[in-house]
Design an enzyme around this catalytic site. Structure first.
Site, PDB file in Angstrom:
ATOM      1  N   HIS A   1     -16.147 -35.171 -18.337  1.00 47.94           N
ATOM      2  CA  HIS A   1     -16.586 -34.029 -17.533  1.00 47.94           C
ATOM      3  C   HIS A   1     -17.585 -34.466 -16.460  1.00 47.94           C
ATOM      4  CE1 HIS A   1     -17.586 -29.586 -17.249  1.00 47.94           C
ATOM      5  NE2 HIS A   1     -18.614 -30.128 -16.629  1.00 47.94           N
ATOM      6  N   GLU A   2     -18.559 -35.297 -16.856  1.00 45.93           N
ATOM      7  CA  GLU A   2     -19.599 -35.709 -15.889  1.00 45.93           C
ATOM      8  C   GLU A   2     -19.048 -36.691 -14.855  1.00 45.93           C
ATOM      9  OE1 GLU A   2     -22.040 -33.816 -15.848  1.00 45.93           O
ATOM     10  OE2 GLU A   2     -21.668 -32.995 -17.838  1.00 45.93           O
TER      11      GLU A   2
ATOM     12  N   GLY B   1     -24.837 -31.931 -20.557  1.00 41.26           N
ATOM     13  CA  GLY B   1     -24.613 -32.944 -19.530  1.00 41.26           C
ATOM     14  C   GLY B   1     -24.900 -32.359 -18.162  1.00 41.26           C
TER      15      GLY B   1
ATOM     16  N   CYS C   1     -19.165 -25.280 -17.949  1.00 41.15           N
ATOM     17  CA  CYS C   1     -19.900 -26.079 -16.970  1.00 41.15           C
ATOM     18  C   CYS C   1     -21.070 -25.246 -16.452  1.00 41.15           C
ATOM     19  CB  CYS C   1     -18.964 -26.439 -15.822  1.00 41.15           C
ATOM     20  SG  CYS C   1     -19.761 -27.392 -14.518  1.00 41.15           S
ATOM     21  N   LEU C   2     -22.249 -25.873 -16.322  1.00 40.00           N
ATOM     22  CA  LEU C   2     -23.421 -25.141 -15.843  1.00 40.00           C
ATOM     23  C   LEU C   2     -23.199 -24.603 -14.432  1.00 40.00           C
ATOM     24  CD1 LEU C   2     -26.305 -27.443 -17.139  1.00 40.00           C
ATOM     25  CD2 LEU C   2     -25.496 -25.282 -18.115  1.00 40.00           C
TER      26      LEU C   2
ATOM     27  N   GLN D   1     -24.794 -31.483  -9.178  1.00 37.74           N
ATOM     28  CA  GLN D   1     -25.113 -30.139  -9.666  1.00 37.74           C
ATOM     29  C   GLN D   1     -26.534 -29.705  -9.341  1.00 37.74           C
ATOM     30  OE1 GLN D   1     -23.466 -30.965 -13.814  1.00 37.74           O
ATOM     31  NE2 GLN D   1     -22.920 -28.821 -13.477  1.00 37.74           N
TER      32      GLN D   1
ATOM     33  N   HIS E   1     -17.348 -34.788 -12.273  1.00 38.11           N
ATOM     34  CA  HIS E   1     -18.303 -34.225 -11.303  1.00 38.11           C
ATOM     35  C   HIS E   1     -18.612 -35.240 -10.203  1.00 38.11           C
ATOM     36  CE1 HIS E   1     -19.603 -30.265 -12.501  1.00 38.11           C
ATOM     37  NE2 HIS E   1     -19.885 -30.635 -13.730  1.00 38.11           N
TER      38      HIS E   1
HETATM   39 NI    NI Z   1     -20.115 -29.428 -15.403  1.00 40.54          NI
END
Ligand code: NI
Length: 169
Positions: free
Chosen positions: A134-135, A45, A92-93, A50, A138
């Site tokens: 999660h997204e 995701g 998380c990236l 991000q 964000h």
């Molecule tokens: Ni993330």
């Protein structure tokens, strides 16, 4: 185009993103670039903040590129309904190298717009339900570490600070 992923510490990640209002070619290109950037970073995701864009747009593919039907674009998503609980390791990236168990609902129903601006509803279970939460977090300027205890969060903050000093963040 593959964008570099913005890392924890950048203000854009902790700022609520602006709604998507233009459903045009540019938005479609941005979503394509987000998929490309997400696959390149081996994520399931990715939210627009991000890649440094404060926009309520997220892409998800819990099949990691194996099933074209699993590709999801969510513009202006909101959670309609949740059920149950799951506690799984989450990462998380924007926080590479850090993982922690986070409590999330087991089933999540989301309402969102597609790239043409049409509203749709989708229900996710397990990993997909987790990705929805999660997204959407964000897009609200919330990172998964905000769901951890103060102690655990501080530990991660301190480790990131150290990595920054070493020029490794
Ligand atoms: Ni993330």
């Amino acid at each position: 185009m593959i964008y570099p992923i913005v890392k924890y510490g950048d203000k854009v990640l902790e700022t609520p993103a602006r709604p998507v209002t233009q459903f045009d070619e540019e938005l479609a290109r941005l979503a394509d670039d987000m998929f490309e950037s997400m696959y390149a970073a081996h994520g399931v995701g990715l939210a627009a903040p991000q890649i440094g864009r404060s926009l309520r747009l997220a892409v998800i593919d819990v099949s990691s590129g194996n099933n074209p039907e699993a590709r999801l674009v969510l513009a202006n998503p909101e959670i309609l309904h949740t059920e149950g609980e799951q506690r799984e390791e989450e990462g998380c990236l924007s926080l590479p190298g850090f993982h922690a168990a986070v409590l999330r609902p087991k089933f999540v129903t989301v309402r969102a717009q597609n790239l043409r601006g049409e509203w749709f509803e989708i229900r996710g279970e397990g990993l997909l339900a987790r990705a929805f939460c999660h997204e959407i977090d964000h897009l609200n300027g919330v990172l998964f570490i905000q769901h951890l205890s103060l102690l655990k969060r501080d530990l991660i903050r301190r480790r990131v600070r150290k990595l920054k000093k070493l020029g490794e963040w």
